[in-house]
Design a protein around this motif. Structure first.
Motif, PDB file in Angstrom:
ATOM      1  N   PRO A 173       1.281  -1.083   0.120  1.00  0.00           N
ATOM      2  CA  PRO A 173      -0.142   0.629  -0.078  1.00  0.00           C
ATOM      3  C   PRO A 173       0.568   1.395  -0.047  1.00  0.00           C
ATOM      4  O   PRO A 173       1.645   1.499   0.810  1.00  0.00           O
ATOM      5  CB  PRO A 173      -0.695  -0.038   0.871  1.00  0.00           C
ATOM      6  CG  PRO A 173      -0.118  -1.261   1.898  1.00  0.00           C
ATOM      7  CD  PRO A 173       0.741  -2.527   0.785  1.00  0.00           C
TER       8      PRO A 173
ATOM      9  N   GLY B 121      -2.838  -3.470  -7.841  1.00  0.00           N
ATOM     10  CA  GLY B 121      -3.999  -4.378  -7.181  1.00  0.00           C
ATOM     11  C   GLY B 121      -4.565  -5.632  -6.747  1.00  0.00           C
ATOM     12  O   GLY B 121      -5.177  -6.255  -6.099  1.00  0.00           O
TER      13      GLY B 121
ATOM     14  N   ARG C 232       3.961   8.295   2.956  1.00  0.00           N
ATOM     15  CA  ARG C 232       2.890   8.444   1.567  1.00  0.00           C
ATOM     16  C   ARG C 232       1.250   8.479   1.826  1.00  0.00           C
ATOM     17  O   ARG C 232       0.721   9.197   1.328  1.00  0.00           O
ATOM     18  CB  ARG C 232       3.087   7.716   0.900  1.00  0.00           C
ATOM     19  CG  ARG C 232       5.104   7.989  -0.113  1.00  0.00           C
ATOM     20  CD  ARG C 232       4.981   7.470  -1.351  1.00  0.00           C
ATOM     21  NE  ARG C 232       6.423   7.018  -1.733  1.00  0.00           N
ATOM     22  CZ  ARG C 232       6.993   6.755  -2.315  1.00  0.00           C
ATOM     23  NH1 ARG C 232       6.264   5.545  -3.084  1.00  0.00           N
ATOM     24  NH2 ARG C 232       8.257   6.768  -3.395  1.00  0.00           N
TER      25      ARG C 232
ATOM     26  N   ASP D 115      -9.449   4.244   4.920  1.00  0.00           N
ATOM     27  CA  ASP D 115      -8.389   2.982   5.370  1.00  0.00           C
ATOM     28  C   ASP D 115      -6.958   3.934   5.284  1.00  0.00           C
ATOM     29  O   ASP D 115      -6.301   3.040   5.522  1.00  0.00           O
ATOM     30  CB  ASP D 115      -8.232   2.246   4.801  1.00  0.00           C
ATOM     31  CG  ASP D 115      -8.998   2.397   2.828  1.00  0.00           C
ATOM     32  OD1 ASP D 115      -8.438   3.004   2.557  1.00  0.00           O
ATOM     33  OD2 ASP D 115      -8.118   0.856   2.517  1.00  0.00           O
TER      34      ASP D 115
HETATM   35  P1  AP5 Z   1      -6.152  -0.760  -2.599  1.00  0.00           P
HETATM   36  O1  AP5 Z   1      -7.608   0.487  -3.247  1.00  0.00           O
HETATM   37  O2  AP5 Z   1      -5.805  -0.832  -3.778  1.00  0.00           O
HETATM   38  O3  AP5 Z   1      -5.367  -0.122  -2.098  1.00  0.00           O
HETATM   39  P2  AP5 Z   1      -3.847  -0.239  -1.762  1.00  0.00           P
HETATM   40  O4  AP5 Z   1      -2.904  -1.706  -2.729  1.00  0.00           O
HETATM   41  O5  AP5 Z   1      -3.622  -0.337  -0.297  1.00  0.00           O
HETATM   42  O6  AP5 Z   1      -3.088   0.797  -2.836  1.00  0.00           O
HETATM   43  P3  AP5 Z   1      -2.722   2.116  -2.423  1.00  0.00           P
HETATM   44  O7  AP5 Z   1      -4.056   2.509  -3.411  1.00  0.00           O
HETATM   45  O8  AP5 Z   1      -3.395   3.073  -1.036  1.00  0.00           O
HETATM   46  O9  AP5 Z   1      -0.640   2.382  -3.103  1.00  0.00           O
HETATM   47  P4  AP5 Z   1      -0.442   2.665  -4.162  1.00  0.00           P
HETATM   48  O10 AP5 Z   1       0.656   1.711  -4.843  1.00  0.00           O
HETATM   49  O11 AP5 Z   1      -1.483   3.058  -5.926  1.00  0.00           O
HETATM   50  O12 AP5 Z   1      -0.286   3.938  -4.681  1.00  0.00           O
HETATM   51  P5  AP5 Z   1      -0.348   5.520  -5.195  1.00  0.00           P
HETATM   52  O13 AP5 Z   1       0.384   5.693  -5.561  1.00  0.00           O
HETATM   53  O14 AP5 Z   1      -2.217   6.164  -4.790  1.00  0.00           O
HETATM   54  O15 AP5 Z   1      -6.963  -1.755  -1.833  1.00  0.00           O
HETATM   55  C1  AP5 Z   1      -7.648  -1.208  -0.845  1.00  0.00           C
HETATM   56  C2  AP5 Z   1      -8.010  -2.040  -0.156  1.00  0.00           C
HETATM   57  O16 AP5 Z   1      -8.781  -3.138  -1.023  1.00  0.00           O
HETATM   58  C3  AP5 Z   1      -6.746  -3.375   0.330  1.00  0.00           C
HETATM   59  O17 AP5 Z   1      -7.379  -2.931   1.508  1.00  0.00           O
HETATM   60  C4  AP5 Z   1      -7.894  -4.702   0.712  1.00  0.00           C
HETATM   61  O18 AP5 Z   1      -9.423  -4.451   1.249  1.00  0.00           O
HETATM   62  C5  AP5 Z   1      -9.375  -4.568  -0.467  1.00  0.00           C
HETATM   63  N1  AP5 Z   1      -8.996  -4.514  -1.904  1.00  0.00           N
HETATM   64  C6  AP5 Z   1      -7.839  -4.090  -3.071  1.00  0.00           C
HETATM   65  N2  AP5 Z   1      -7.750  -5.230  -4.047  1.00  0.00           N
HETATM   66  C7  AP5 Z   1      -7.593  -6.423  -3.344  1.00  0.00           C
HETATM   67  C8  AP5 Z   1      -7.383  -7.622  -4.526  1.00  0.00           C
HETATM   68  N3  AP5 Z   1      -7.391  -7.795  -5.010  1.00  0.00           N
HETATM   69  N4  AP5 Z   1      -7.907  -9.240  -3.100  1.00  0.00           N
HETATM   70  C9  AP5 Z   1      -8.511  -9.000  -1.843  1.00  0.00           C
HETATM   71  N5  AP5 Z   1      -8.774  -7.425  -1.484  1.00  0.00           N
HETATM   72  C10 AP5 Z   1      -8.312  -6.548  -2.221  1.00  0.00           C
HETATM   73  O19 AP5 Z   1       0.820   6.374  -3.982  1.00  0.00           O
HETATM   74  C11 AP5 Z   1       0.295   6.729  -2.713  1.00  0.00           C
HETATM   75  C12 AP5 Z   1       0.690   8.214  -1.977  1.00  0.00           C
HETATM   76  O20 AP5 Z   1       2.232   8.207  -2.788  1.00  0.00           O
HETATM   77  C13 AP5 Z   1       0.397   9.525  -2.948  1.00  0.00           C
HETATM   78  O21 AP5 Z   1       0.500  10.198  -2.346  1.00  0.00           O
HETATM   79  C14 AP5 Z   1       1.009   9.603  -4.036  1.00  0.00           C
HETATM   80  O22 AP5 Z   1       0.899  11.282  -4.853  1.00  0.00           O
HETATM   81  C15 AP5 Z   1       2.345   9.291  -3.379  1.00  0.00           C
HETATM   82  N6  AP5 Z   1       3.627   8.840  -4.714  1.00  0.00           N
HETATM   83  C16 AP5 Z   1       3.450   8.009  -5.350  1.00  0.00           C
HETATM   84  N7  AP5 Z   1       4.660   7.834  -5.950  1.00  0.00           N
HETATM   85  C17 AP5 Z   1       5.564   8.523  -4.920  1.00  0.00           C
HETATM   86  C18 AP5 Z   1       6.980   8.000  -5.463  1.00  0.00           C
HETATM   87  N8  AP5 Z   1       7.550   7.896  -6.218  1.00  0.00           N
HETATM   88  N9  AP5 Z   1       7.576   9.464  -4.631  1.00  0.00           N
HETATM   89  C19 AP5 Z   1       6.843   9.918  -3.498  1.00  0.00           C
HETATM   90  N10 AP5 Z   1       5.071   9.981  -3.309  1.00  0.00           N
HETATM   91  C20 AP5 Z   1       5.022   9.268  -4.371  1.00  0.00           C
END
Ligand code: AP5
Ligand code: ZN
Length: 215
Positions: free
Chosen positions: A9, A84, A122, A162
């Protein structure tokens, strides 16, 4: 071309998937986004999904595989970016079978490696545009000074239910227990490529582009 963005995440999967949609005309398939849509529907399934997500647990394989199957049935122009998904070995097997049934294959599994400490920062600073879903960060990608989304001009931004310390802890535990074994699974198939997810957004994008250009 079909690819998986694999990572914990906050690794930046959504950020890079949205960019690849724009630059390569691929289709982002985010099970997280699909589930967030389901939870706003008010159905019985939506209510169950909301509780599970807010705890930071994984939703059942059956539900998410069903969601992906529906999307693949309706077609993914330009190829799919699985964001994801898969998150368990059962989901990985199911995806392999689904792609085969549709006469398609996986071209790369990109593992985005980021330290736990950075993930916390993040997630804590993340907000998204309520209109188009563009992802922002208080420090690394702030909302423009005029308060308008750079992508759609929207003025409303939200934080995810979350994205709090307790749920994040559980999401990380779930990742290391159930999802990280997928690196071994895809490494054995010769599909896994790692990128340094600690680099800034543009540098990560360049690394991913270099991988995709070779495929
Ligand atoms: P989901 O929505 O998939 O969330 P996640 O995996 O926890 O991932 P995130 O969306 O939190 O992070 P990301 O990697 O996309 O990062 P982002 O680009 O936003 O899942 C949520 C929930 O749904 C799960 O907990 C589960 O309950 C359920 N679920 C989903 N899929 C499932 C499955 N297949 N099976 C079962 N349950 C499932 O970036 C994060 C932040 O960092 C942003 O603010 C961004 O601007 C910043 N950022 C991005 N890249 C960089 C960088 N290189 N340097 C600095 N900052 C950065
Ligand atoms: Zn927007």
């Amino acid at each position: 071309m079909n690819i998986i963005l694999l990572g914990p995440p906050g690794a930046g999967k959504g950020t890079q998937a949205r960019r690849l949609e724009e630059t390569r005309g691929m289709t982002q398939l985010s099970t997280g986004d699909m589930l967030r849509e389901a939870r706003t529907s008010g159905t019985e399934m939506g209510k169950i999904v909301a509780e599970v997500m807010d705890r930071g647990d994984l939703v059942t394989d059956e539900i998410v595989i069903g969601l992906i199957e529906e999307k693949l049935e309706s077609g993914t122009g330009g190829g799919a970016i699985f964001d994801g998904f898969p998150r368990t070995l059962a989901q990985a097997d199911a995806l392999g079978n689904l792609l085969e049934r549709h006469g398609q294959k996986l071209d790369a599994v990109i593992e985005m490696r980021v330290d736990d400490e950075a993930l916390v920062t993040r997630i804590a600073g993340r907000s998204t545009c309520a209109e188009c879903g563009e992802v922002y960060h208080d420090v690394t990608k702030p909302i423009p000074e005029d308060g308008k989304c750079s992508n759609c001009g929207g003025t409303e931004f939200k934080r995810r239910a979350d994205d709090n310390e307790e749920s994040l802890k559980q999401r990380l535990l779930e990742y290391y227990k159930k999802t990280s074994p997928l690196t071994g699974y895809y490494h054995a198939k010769g599909d896994l490529v790692g990128v340094d997810g600690m680099a800034d957004i543009d540098a990560v994008a360049a690394e991913i582009d270099a991988i995709l250009d070779k495929r």
